[in-house]
Design a protein around this motif. Structure first.
Motif, PDB file in Angstrom:
ATOM      1  N   HIS A   1       0.782  -1.202   0.228  1.00 23.79           N
ATOM      2  CA  HIS A   1      -0.012   0.023   0.078  1.00 23.79           C
ATOM      3  C   HIS A   1       0.911   1.220   0.031  1.00 23.79           C
ATOM      4  O   HIS A   1       0.630   2.296  -0.564  1.00 23.79           O
ATOM      5  CB  HIS A   1      -0.946  -0.035   1.298  1.00 23.79           C
ATOM      6  CG  HIS A   1      -1.956   1.084   1.234  1.00 23.79           C
ATOM      7  ND1 HIS A   1      -2.641   1.421   0.201  1.00 23.79           N
ATOM      8  CD2 HIS A   1      -2.305   1.907   2.376  1.00 23.79           C
ATOM      9  CE1 HIS A   1      -3.337   2.549   0.417  1.00 23.79           C
ATOM     10  NE2 HIS A   1      -3.227   2.684   1.735  1.00 23.79           N
TER      11      HIS A   1
ATOM     12  N   ARG B   1      -8.729  -2.281  -9.265  1.00 20.24           N
ATOM     13  CA  ARG B   1      -9.918  -2.689  -9.661  1.00 20.24           C
ATOM     14  C   ARG B   1     -10.158  -3.714 -10.484  1.00 20.24           C
ATOM     15  O   ARG B   1     -11.162  -4.332 -10.665  1.00 20.24           O
ATOM     16  CB  ARG B   1     -11.056  -1.662  -9.814  1.00 20.24           C
ATOM     17  CG  ARG B   1     -11.117  -0.731  -8.535  1.00 20.24           C
ATOM     18  CD  ARG B   1     -11.726   0.523  -8.869  1.00 20.24           C
ATOM     19  NE  ARG B   1     -12.209   1.548  -7.662  1.00 20.24           N
ATOM     20  CZ  ARG B   1     -11.204   2.147  -7.049  1.00 20.24           C
ATOM     21  NH1 ARG B   1      -9.947   2.075  -7.417  1.00 20.24           N
ATOM     22  NH2 ARG B   1     -11.590   2.782  -6.054  1.00 20.24           N
TER      23      ARG B   1
ATOM     24  N   LEU C   1     -10.152  -6.798  -5.091  1.00 20.25           N
ATOM     25  CA  LEU C   1     -10.227  -5.978  -4.161  1.00 20.25           C
ATOM     26  C   LEU C   1     -10.835  -6.594  -3.023  1.00 20.25           C
ATOM     27  O   LEU C   1     -10.632  -6.406  -1.610  1.00 20.25           O
ATOM     28  CB  LEU C   1     -10.817  -4.804  -4.640  1.00 20.25           C
ATOM     29  CG  LEU C   1      -9.619  -3.822  -5.173  1.00 20.25           C
ATOM     30  CD1 LEU C   1     -10.112  -2.452  -5.401  1.00 20.25           C
ATOM     31  CD2 LEU C   1      -8.376  -3.543  -4.226  1.00 20.25           C
TER      32      LEU C   1
ATOM     33  N   ARG D   1      -9.725  -7.443   0.895  1.00 22.16           N
ATOM     34  CA  ARG D   1     -10.536  -7.019   1.995  1.00 22.16           C
ATOM     35  C   ARG D   1     -11.144  -7.867   2.905  1.00 22.16           C
ATOM     36  O   ARG D   1     -10.862  -7.522   4.110  1.00 22.16           O
ATOM     37  CB  ARG D   1     -11.643  -5.981   1.420  1.00 22.16           C
ATOM     38  CG  ARG D   1     -11.237  -4.899   0.895  1.00 22.16           C
ATOM     39  CD  ARG D   1     -12.266  -3.988   0.100  1.00 22.16           C
ATOM     40  NE  ARG D   1     -11.965  -2.729  -0.548  1.00 22.16           N
ATOM     41  CZ  ARG D   1     -12.577  -2.045  -1.228  1.00 22.16           C
ATOM     42  NH1 ARG D   1     -14.085  -2.646  -1.834  1.00 22.16           N
ATOM     43  NH2 ARG D   1     -12.051  -1.219  -2.042  1.00 22.16           N
TER      44      ARG D   1
ATOM     45  N   ILE E   1     -10.727   4.620   6.166  1.00 22.70           N
ATOM     46  CA  ILE E   1     -11.748   3.965   4.891  1.00 22.70           C
ATOM     47  C   ILE E   1     -12.678   4.793   4.739  1.00 22.70           C
ATOM     48  O   ILE E   1     -13.236   4.998   3.398  1.00 22.70           O
ATOM     49  CB  ILE E   1     -12.450   2.725   5.750  1.00 22.70           C
ATOM     50  CG1 ILE E   1     -11.286   1.745   5.662  1.00 22.70           C
ATOM     51  CG2 ILE E   1     -13.787   2.208   4.788  1.00 22.70           C
ATOM     52  CD1 ILE E   1     -11.831   0.082   6.535  1.00 22.70           C
TER      53      ILE E   1
ATOM     54  N   THR F   1     -11.491   5.697   1.093  1.00 29.01           N
ATOM     55  CA  THR F   1     -12.117   4.639   0.534  1.00 29.01           C
ATOM     56  C   THR F   1     -13.443   4.747   0.088  1.00 29.01           C
ATOM     57  O   THR F   1     -13.728   4.747  -1.105  1.00 29.01           O
ATOM     58  CB  THR F   1     -12.119   3.311   1.207  1.00 29.01           C
ATOM     59  OG1 THR F   1     -10.484   2.930   1.651  1.00 29.01           O
ATOM     60  CG2 THR F   1     -12.532   2.090   0.569  1.00 29.01           C
ATOM     61  N   THR F   2     -14.238   5.141   1.036  1.00 30.39           N
ATOM     62  CA  THR F   2     -15.735   5.348   0.608  1.00 30.39           C
ATOM     63  C   THR F   2     -16.024   6.849   0.454  1.00 30.39           C
ATOM     64  O   THR F   2     -16.976   7.308  -0.178  1.00 30.39           O
ATOM     65  CB  THR F   2     -16.618   5.123   1.903  1.00 30.39           C
ATOM     66  OG1 THR F   2     -16.419   5.801   2.800  1.00 30.39           O
ATOM     67  CG2 THR F   2     -16.407   3.620   2.375  1.00 30.39           C
TER      68      THR F   2
ATOM     69  N   PRO G   1      -9.251   9.315  -6.812  1.00 31.20           N
ATOM     70  CA  PRO G   1      -8.299   8.895  -5.768  1.00 31.20           C
ATOM     71  C   PRO G   1      -7.200  10.188  -5.444  1.00 31.20           C
ATOM     72  O   PRO G   1      -7.198  10.450  -4.370  1.00 31.20           O
ATOM     73  CB  PRO G   1      -7.705   7.603  -6.029  1.00 31.20           C
ATOM     74  CG  PRO G   1      -8.532   7.089  -6.984  1.00 31.20           C
ATOM     75  CD  PRO G   1      -9.140   8.080  -7.943  1.00 31.20           C
TER      76      PRO G   1
END
Length: 206
Positions: A17, A39, A52, A56, A113, A117-118, A129
């Motif tokens: 990451h 993705r 992904l 997760r 997150i 992320t969300t 991003p």
């Protein structure tokens, strides 16, 4: 053993990451393309986003087991010796902060997150991003929280890496050389992550 194995699984993710995040220095287009590529990993054998979600689920299971192992070991520790030692243990600062550091990291994971992320708490106008990162780190308090989390991560890796290696039977894990490696490795990871928010703060990434 559960603590060690799950910790190494999550450490592997952290390293990958961090390396992926550094692609932000190659520009907005390349970074967003990298995020899109994540993705599509495994296609056409896997459907869009399947890799992904598999990752997760694995990380979530590892995290839950890691927390369970930490709580279980703490309870055994207290049960085995309800009266504290008069002298402090000589395990180092990183060792003594593992518990609060773990709690800090758990809170950070939840926030991260929601932020990156969300996008639930991110002020970015789009879902790209690159923009989420720049918009998120334009908030000074987010940079402060991120910095504290990376300090906690550094100390967690510092102690956890050599502890896991020792638990898994690597007899050199307790040597001064390996401990030095663990410290250096933890510092590199923390520095790699912190490059991004402070590059946004100082205008190197905008």
């Amino acid at each position: 053993m559960i603590m060690a194995v799950t910790g190494l699984i999550m450490l592997g993710f952290v390293v990958v990451h961090m390396i992926g995040n550094l692609k932000i220095f190659f520009g907005e287009t390349e970074f967003n393309e990298y995020a899109h590529w994540l993705r599509t990993i495994g296609e056409p054998a896997l459907h869009h986003m399947w890799f992904l979600w598999i990752m997760r689920v694995v990380l979530l299971v590892a995290l839950v087991l890691h927390i369970w192992a930490a709580i279980t070991l703490s309870r055994h520790d207290v049960k085995a010796r309800p009266v504290k030692y008069v002298a402090r243990r000589k395990g180092g600062y990183a060792t003594s902060t593992m518990r609060w550091g773990g709690v800090t990291l758990l809170l950070f994971i939840i926030w991260h997150i929601l932020d990156m992320t969300t996008g639930t708490v991110n002020p970015a106008a789009t879902n790209e991003p690159y923009e989420r990162i720049t918009a998120g780190f334009d908030q000074w308090w987010n940079v402060v929280f991120y910095t504290l989390a990376m300090v906690a991560l550094c100390m967690h890796i510092w102690h956890g890496l050599w502890s896991a290696a020792n638990t898994l039977g690597w007899n050199r894990a307790t040597t001064a050389a390996f401990r030095t490696f663990a410290v250096a490795f933890a510092l590199v990871i923390a520095f790699g992550f912190l490059l991004i928010p402070y590059s946004v703060v100082f205008g190197l990434v905008d």
